[in-house]
Design a protein around this motif. Structure first.
Motif, PDB file in Angstrom:
ATOM      1  N   LYS A  93       0.264   7.649  -1.503  1.00 13.55           N
ATOM      2  CA  LYS A  93      -0.687   7.872  -0.425  1.00 13.55           C
ATOM      3  C   LYS A  93      -2.090   7.670  -0.999  1.00 13.55           C
ATOM      4  O   LYS A  93      -2.507   8.399  -1.915  1.00 13.55           O
ATOM      5  CB  LYS A  93      -0.555   9.282   0.145  1.00 13.55           C
ATOM      6  CG  LYS A  93       0.759   9.516   0.895  1.00 13.55           C
ATOM      7  CD  LYS A  93       0.814   8.702   2.191  1.00 13.55           C
ATOM      8  CE  LYS A  93       2.082   8.994   2.975  1.00 13.55           C
ATOM      9  NZ  LYS A  93       2.144   8.187   4.231  1.00 13.55           N
ATOM     10  N   LEU A  94      -2.818   6.694  -0.472  1.00  8.33           N
ATOM     11  CA  LEU A  94      -4.078   6.284  -1.075  1.00  8.33           C
ATOM     12  C   LEU A  94      -5.270   7.046  -0.519  1.00  8.33           C
ATOM     13  O   LEU A  94      -5.248   7.533   0.612  1.00  8.33           O
ATOM     14  CB  LEU A  94      -4.286   4.781  -0.865  1.00  8.33           C
ATOM     15  CG  LEU A  94      -3.149   3.879  -1.347  1.00  8.33           C
ATOM     16  CD1 LEU A  94      -3.489   2.418  -1.081  1.00  8.33           C
ATOM     17  CD2 LEU A  94      -2.834   4.104  -2.819  1.00  8.33           C
ATOM     18  N   ARG A  95      -6.295   7.101  -1.320  1.00  7.13           N
ATOM     19  CA  ARG A  95      -7.520   7.812  -0.973  1.00  7.13           C
ATOM     20  C   ARG A  95      -8.342   6.983   0.021  1.00  7.13           C
ATOM     21  O   ARG A  95      -8.504   5.768  -0.142  1.00  7.13           O
ATOM     22  CB  ARG A  95      -8.328   8.052  -2.256  1.00  7.13           C
ATOM     23  CG  ARG A  95      -9.384   9.118  -2.161  1.00  7.13           C
ATOM     24  CD  ARG A  95     -10.051   9.293  -3.519  1.00  7.13           C
ATOM     25  NE  ARG A  95      -9.122   9.767  -4.532  1.00  7.13           N
ATOM     26  CZ  ARG A  95      -8.793  11.039  -4.722  1.00  7.13           C
ATOM     27  NH1 ARG A  95      -9.319  11.976  -3.948  1.00  7.13           N
ATOM     28  NH2 ARG A  95      -7.954  11.379  -5.672  1.00  7.13           N
TER      29      ARG A  95
ATOM     30  N   ASP B 216      -5.766   9.660  -8.929  1.00  7.16           N
ATOM     31  CA  ASP B 216      -6.993   8.883  -9.040  1.00  7.16           C
ATOM     32  C   ASP B 216      -7.219   8.205  -7.685  1.00  7.16           C
ATOM     33  O   ASP B 216      -7.619   8.877  -6.746  1.00  7.16           O
ATOM     34  CB  ASP B 216      -6.898   7.877 -10.188  1.00  7.16           C
ATOM     35  CG  ASP B 216      -8.258   7.379 -10.661  1.00  7.16           C
ATOM     36  OD1 ASP B 216      -9.288   7.841 -10.146  1.00  7.16           O
ATOM     37  OD2 ASP B 216      -8.310   6.508 -11.557  1.00  7.16           O
ATOM     38  N   LEU B 217      -6.912   6.918  -7.534  1.00 14.07           N
ATOM     39  CA  LEU B 217      -7.037   6.289  -6.225  1.00 14.07           C
ATOM     40  C   LEU B 217      -5.905   6.676  -5.286  1.00 14.07           C
ATOM     41  O   LEU B 217      -6.012   6.504  -4.070  1.00 14.07           O
ATOM     42  CB  LEU B 217      -7.099   4.769  -6.367  1.00 14.07           C
ATOM     43  CG  LEU B 217      -8.391   4.211  -6.965  1.00 14.07           C
ATOM     44  CD1 LEU B 217      -8.302   2.709  -7.139  1.00 14.07           C
ATOM     45  CD2 LEU B 217      -9.609   4.588  -6.138  1.00 14.07           C
ATOM     46  N   ALA B 218      -4.817   7.164  -5.829  1.00 12.34           N
ATOM     47  CA  ALA B 218      -3.739   7.723  -5.005  1.00 12.34           C
ATOM     48  C   ALA B 218      -3.935   9.237  -4.945  1.00 12.34           C
ATOM     49  O   ALA B 218      -4.035   9.894  -5.977  1.00 12.34           O
ATOM     50  CB  ALA B 218      -2.378   7.382  -5.589  1.00 12.34           C
TER      51      ALA B 218
ATOM     52  N   ASN C  51      -8.143  -0.359  -0.051  1.00 16.20           N
ATOM     53  CA  ASN C  51      -7.006  -0.028   0.804  1.00 16.20           C
ATOM     54  C   ASN C  51      -5.722  -0.550   0.171  1.00 16.20           C
ATOM     55  O   ASN C  51      -5.724  -1.072  -0.952  1.00 16.20           O
ATOM     56  CB  ASN C  51      -7.196  -0.593   2.218  1.00 16.20           C
ATOM     57  CG  ASN C  51      -7.472  -2.099   2.199  1.00 16.20           C
ATOM     58  OD1 ASN C  51      -7.045  -2.812   1.287  1.00 16.20           O
ATOM     59  ND2 ASN C  51      -8.199  -2.580   3.201  1.00 16.20           N
ATOM     60  N   ALA C  52      -4.630  -0.433   0.912  1.00 18.52           N
ATOM     61  CA  ALA C  52      -3.313  -0.827   0.405  1.00 18.52           C
ATOM     62  C   ALA C  52      -3.235  -2.320   0.122  1.00 18.52           C
ATOM     63  O   ALA C  52      -2.576  -2.752  -0.834  1.00 18.52           O
ATOM     64  CB  ALA C  52      -2.242  -0.406   1.403  1.00 18.52           C
TER      65      ALA C  52
END
Length: 527
Positions: free
Chosen positions: A95-97, A78-80, A109-110
């Motif tokens: 690891k984020l989108r 999803d967001l990752a 963001n993170a």
């Protein structure tokens, strides 16, 4: 005089014709999905909610890091975009989108992931409860703008299901939250009851408690995953709060609404034969049961609880309330969940045994008690409460039925000031922790949703073990033992696993319901 009689006759004929005429057909806007539900949305804040009612709003305004594929249990991004788990299971790297915007236009963001995690734990409300046994403020660390790591404090076999199935990990805009933090509301808890600033396909447009909640398409949506929350195909989703099932049925037949939630079985049967209406059966991770307050006499007596368990005609109840669409349960575990035991003892109707147990418990002539229930929580409770009243009367229990709004019932159970209550429970994920801890651990009393108030040292020990034991076979053994303790002690009146029939107009297409939340996903449209 004769003219008057003719006039009256003409009026009667016109009235009869009007009554027999079909209801005028209405139609909702083509770009809007209108849903009738008896359940309020109590809050839109992942840091404070613990209800299925709130999930329906949260699931369309937020994204998670990962999630379950539509109508299933496969974990998808999803967001990752991706993640890795260390060999010992003690570190997950997400690891984020990139390119995702919150509803206020600020970037995801993170730091946002870390900020919302810390806020949930600092709020120390119901969602944070169990996570303090696994994690702390140092568990999530920011590596760079689009990388975070999560390190549990103890081995956590259900960790990935946590992230996939829990609305508590939905993420709001830190900028928005900070703008509404005040001295009186330092974490913006009060403000966020009826506000949100997620990254999801919809954003809140109107909030009218006891009336309606409207969500409009978020034009800046990042696009979503085709398997989870793709871009919306309607401009609005509106939830209308309708407490009366007959009124809901009429609204659906007329076309004033597109979808109807939580209708009783008899109305579903009638609608299934109605032109222009179709029924979809949504398989739930939800069970229906009766709580008996084990700290209050006479329910502190195990023989009283066992007597009640033998006094119920389960097959009859399921037929009349659910039209046989559901599945009996023995304990609280559902089929398909780790630790489900098909051999677990199941109470069956045995009136003589029930009367004998009442006599052995010291109540040969029965007693008076009160059963709480909320039709907002589950439509079937209206009929079920009357049937339970009839069953228990046969063993001398004079049961008073007390109907109340769901928030009031929840507060009453949290206080412990009640005797019996009808309840449903929906699992966030197909893992054994919640299905045991929230039913059989004293650490979950009160705010933690264990309202049986049954305390057993061995059960507490086993619940702690299943939370941290990695060995699958041992976890299964622990679950079996907990469930046996719960059934032997008749902690609850175990009824059935629900399957929710959803009624809708036949032009509604691609509507998704997840078994853990019964939410409407964004691909829905009307042809």
């Amino acid at each position: 005089m004769r003219a008057k009689r003719y006039l009256v006759l003409l009026m009667v004929i016109c009235c009869l014709a009007w009554l027999q005429a079909p209801l005028a057909s209405a139609e909702t806007p083509k770009n809007e999905l209108v849903i009738a539900t008896p359940s309020e949305i109590e809050a839109l804040d992942p840091a404070q909610h613990m209800s299925a009612g709130s999930k329906k709003g949260e699931n369309i305004v937020y994204n998670n890091l990962i999630g379950y594929k539509a109508e299933g249990a496969e974990i998808v991004p999803d967001l990752a975009e991706s993640w890795t788990v260390s060999p010992d299971g003690m570190l997950v790297t997400f690891k984020l989108r990139k390119g995702v915007k919150f509803h206020d236009g600020t970037p995801f963001n993170a730091d946002a992931v870390k900020f919302c995690w810390d806020r949930m734990l600092k709020a120390d409300l119901a969602p944070a409860g169990k996570y303090k046994a696994y994690a702390n403020l140092d568990s999530i660390k920011v590596v760079d703008d689009y990388t975070v790591t999560f390190a549990p404090t103890v081995p956590t076999p259900s960790m990935m299901d946590w992230f996939a199935g829990n609305p508590k990990f939905y993420i709001n805009s830190p900028t928005y939250l900070k703008a509404h933090m005040t001295a009186d509301d330092p974490l913006a808890i009060k403000w966020m009851v009826n506000h949100e600033c997620g990254t999801g396909p919809f954003e809140l447009a109107e909030w009218e408690p006891d009336s309606k909640y409207t969500f409009k398409k978020f034009d800046g949506y990042w696009g979503g995953s085709e398997a989870l929350k793709p871009a919306p195909k309607v401009d609005k989703i509106t939830y209308k709060i309708v407490k009366d099932a007959s009124a809901t049925r009429m609204m659906l037949e007329k076309g004033d609404i597109d979808v109807a939630e939580k209708l009783p079985s008899d109305i579903i049967e009638k609608l299934s034969k109605t032109p222009g209406i179709k029924i979809k059966l949504a398989r739930d991770w939800r069970i229906v049961f009766v709580i008996m307050n084990c700290k209050k006499a006479p329910f502190d007596n195990v023989k009283v609880r066992q007597a009640i368990s033998y006094a119920v005609k389960y097959d009859e109840l399921i037929k009349l309330v659910e039209n046989n669409r559901v599945q009996r349960i023995a304990g609280t575990m559902m089929e398909g969940f780790l630790g489900y035991d098909p051999k677990l003892f199941r109470y069956e109707f045995d009136l003589q045994k029930a009367k004998t147990l009442m006599k052995e418990a010291g109540y040969p002539n029965g007693f008076k008690a009160t059963l709480l229930y909320s039709q907002d929580r589950y439509m079937g409770f209206e009929l079920m409460s009357v049937m339970l009243q009839s069953y228990l009367k046969q063993i001398g229990i004079d049961l008073t039925l007390q109907k109340m709004a769901w928030p009031t019932q929840m507060d009453t159970m949290k206080s412990g000031d009640f005797e019996m209550a009808l309840q449903t429970w929906t699992a966030d994920y197909p893992e054994p922790v919640d299905q045991n801890r929230y039913f059989f651990s004293s650490k979950a009393f009160g705010p933690g949703w264990n309202w049986s108030y049954w305390q057993n040292a061995r059960s507490d020990e086993l619940n702690d073990l299943i939370m941290t034991t990695v060995d699958t076979q041992k976890r299964i053994e622990y679950v079996h033992e907990i469930q046996k303790l719960g059934v032997d002690n008749a902690v609850y009146l175990y009824l059935y696993q629900a399957a929710t029939p959803i009624a809708m107009r036949d032009n509604v297409q691609d509507i998704w319901f997840h078994p853990g939340a019964t939410w409407v996903a964004s691909p829905v449209y009307k042809k």
